[in-house]
Design an enzyme around this catalytic site. Structure first.
Site, PDB file in Angstrom:
ATOM      1  N   CYS A 156      -2.413  -1.564  -9.873  1.00 28.68           N
ATOM      2  CA  CYS A 156      -2.597  -0.197  -9.403  1.00 28.68           C
ATOM      3  C   CYS A 156      -3.225   0.663 -10.496  1.00 28.68           C
ATOM      4  O   CYS A 156      -2.732   0.697 -11.622  1.00 28.68           O
ATOM      5  CB  CYS A 156      -1.263   0.400  -8.981  1.00 28.68           C
ATOM      6  SG  CYS A 156      -1.402   2.091  -8.349  1.00 28.68           S
ATOM      7  N   HIS A 204      -6.718  -9.235  -7.130  1.00 30.55           N
ATOM      8  CA  HIS A 204      -7.674  -8.318  -6.529  1.00 30.55           C
ATOM      9  C   HIS A 204      -8.991  -8.527  -7.256  1.00 30.55           C
ATOM     10  O   HIS A 204      -9.083  -8.295  -8.463  1.00 30.55           O
ATOM     11  CB  HIS A 204      -7.192  -6.875  -6.680  1.00 30.55           C
ATOM     12  CG  HIS A 204      -8.035  -5.869  -5.955  1.00 30.55           C
ATOM     13  ND1 HIS A 204      -7.534  -4.674  -5.506  1.00 30.55           N
ATOM     14  CD2 HIS A 204      -9.344  -5.873  -5.606  1.00 30.55           C
ATOM     15  CE1 HIS A 204      -8.493  -3.983  -4.906  1.00 30.55           C
ATOM     16  NE2 HIS A 204      -9.611  -4.704  -4.974  1.00 30.55           N
ATOM     17  N   GLY A 242     -11.507  -6.278  -0.143  1.00 35.79           N
ATOM     18  CA  GLY A 242     -12.678  -6.258   0.719  1.00 35.79           C
ATOM     19  C   GLY A 242     -12.679  -7.242   1.871  1.00 35.79           C
ATOM     20  O   GLY A 242     -13.688  -7.375   2.567  1.00 35.79           O
ATOM     21  N   LYS A 268       0.735  -9.478  -9.054  1.00 36.29           N
ATOM     22  CA  LYS A 268      -0.523  -9.043  -8.433  1.00 36.29           C
ATOM     23  C   LYS A 268      -1.329  -8.320  -9.501  1.00 36.29           C
ATOM     24  O   LYS A 268      -0.827  -7.402 -10.151  1.00 36.29           O
ATOM     25  CB  LYS A 268      -0.273  -8.114  -7.246  1.00 36.29           C
ATOM     26  CG  LYS A 268      -1.550  -7.744  -6.492  1.00 36.29           C
ATOM     27  CD  LYS A 268      -1.233  -6.954  -5.226  1.00 36.29           C
ATOM     28  CE  LYS A 268      -2.495  -6.768  -4.377  1.00 36.29           C
ATOM     29  NZ  LYS A 268      -3.459  -5.841  -5.000  1.00 36.29           N
ATOM     30  N   MET A 280       0.846  -1.194   0.000  1.00 39.21           N
ATOM     31  CA  MET A 280       0.000   0.000   0.000  1.00 39.21           C
ATOM     32  C   MET A 280       0.878   1.240   0.000  1.00 39.21           C
ATOM     33  O   MET A 280       1.665   1.439   0.933  1.00 39.21           O
ATOM     34  CB  MET A 280      -0.949  -0.007   1.210  1.00 39.21           C
ATOM     35  CG  MET A 280      -2.002  -1.104   1.142  1.00 39.21           C
ATOM     36  SD  MET A 280      -3.024  -1.212   2.628  1.00 39.21           S
ATOM     37  CE  MET A 280      -1.911  -2.099   3.751  1.00 39.21           C
TER      38      MET A 280
END
Length: 344
Positions: free
Chosen positions: A108, A179, A221, A147, A26
């Site tokens: 991202c 994700h 989430g 990712k 992050m």
């Protein structure tokens, strides 16, 4: 409680086991101080750096971005980039620095990342991603992972995600974190992209069924260890938690070793604060500022009596010139008896 003593690099098997639960990379949050705190809470969870761009390392020479504490192992370096040779050079620098994994960011959605033709926009070019993965793997001994999102913009995730996974698998990637949201590169801000696109957990689970040889972690989430365990029980190999692990680190990480990994005790946040004192004092002796560390500690007692007093005392005191670890201990005095009552 978690008592971090091991500083040796973990084996490949240990890293794969650690990937059962990981803390998401992050930006502006998971710096080396944040990761050290998280390691005090869990000795086994896999930690990730903030995204570091390959150009910053290769062209900019910003090798300080690779700094970390040996106690952070297992720890992965996330790279951003789209040029295979430049990523290979950056991956080599990361491996030489001792990171246990090199992860390529294909998720991202920020404008800055898009302008560099990397991040989520790479979902549109799986062949390039495969080339990047192959180039990095050729020059490092540690594992290269990816990712990604389930898709971007008008893409149909049911079609593009299998194509993407096939491409990186055929390039030699064995582990991927998905994700479970699309990224909308036009019309949504990076913050909105974390919440507005609907989650599709079922698709990620179907990908595990279709790509059984891939180690697949799910992200997006997930806010409790119980939710994480449910995904693991349903057949996924790992779960990555982001904002919940940052804002409620004790709730997510203190019990991770016991609940997710089946070994170790539940960490006591009071004990963790006390363990942070020597780390803080070393940082201050090197010219650092207290708030650079304590800004990551504000959520340690989230949801518990005394949490507000902890946050206020720490946030107000840590920014003062010359503030030292005594500020942290003063804040702890406001909450310690209450926290001990909860833990015991």
């Amino acid at each position: 409680m978690s008592d971090v003593k091991k500083t040796q690099k973990p084996s490949q098997a240990e890293i794969w086991r650690a990937a059962r639960l990981s803390v998401a990379p992050m930006m502006d949050w998971t710096d080396r101080h944040c990761r050290y705190l998280h390691r005090m809470l869990s000795s086994q969870t896999l930690l990730y750096t903030e995204m570091v761009t390959a150009p910053a390392l290769v062209r900019g020479g910003a090798l300080h971005l690779l700094d970390y504490n040996p106690q952070e192992h297992p720890v992965a370096l996330q790279l951003g980039g789209s040029d295979p040779q430049e990523l290979a050079q950056a991956a080599r620098l990361g491996a030489e620095a001792g990171y246990d994994e090199i992860n390529l960011n294909c998720g991202c959605p920020s404008d800055r990342v898009q302008s560099g033709t990397f991040g989520a926009v790479l979902m549109k070019d799986p062949a390039r991603v495969a080339e990047c993965v192959a180039a990095m793997q050729e020059v490092v001994d540690v594992e290269v992972t990816v990712k990604c999102r389930i898709g971007v913009d008008e893409q149909n995730p049911e079609e593009v995600l299998p194509e993407f996974l096939t491409a990186i698998r055929d390039a030699g990637c064995k582990r991927v974190t998905i994700h479970a949201r699309k990224a909308w590169l036009q019309g949504l801000s990076p913050k909105e992209n974390r919440d507005i696109p609907p989650l599709d957990y079922d698709l990620v689970h179907r990908m595990k069924a279709d790509f059984n040889a891939l180690h697949i972690s799910i992200n997006g989430g997930i806010a409790t260890l119980e939710q994480a365990q449910a995904h693991l029980d349903a057949g996924l190999d790992g779960v990555m938690i982001g904002r919940a692990a940052y804002h409620q680190p004790t709730e997510i990480l203190a019990g991770a070793d016991h609940l997710i990994f089946g070994s170790g005790q539940v960490a006591d946040p009071v004990d963790v604060v006390q363990k942070m004192v020597p780390y803080v004092e070393r940082h201050l002796a090197e010219g650092g500022r207290l708030h650079q560390i304590t800004r990551h500690m504000l959520g340690l007692f989230a949801g518990r009596p005394g949490a507000r007093a902890w946050r206020r005392t720490l946030s107000e005191g840590a920014v003062h010139e010359g503030a030292g670890s005594e500020v942290m201990l003063q804040a702890l005095e406001r909450v310690a008896p209450l926290a001990e009552a909860v833990v015991n």
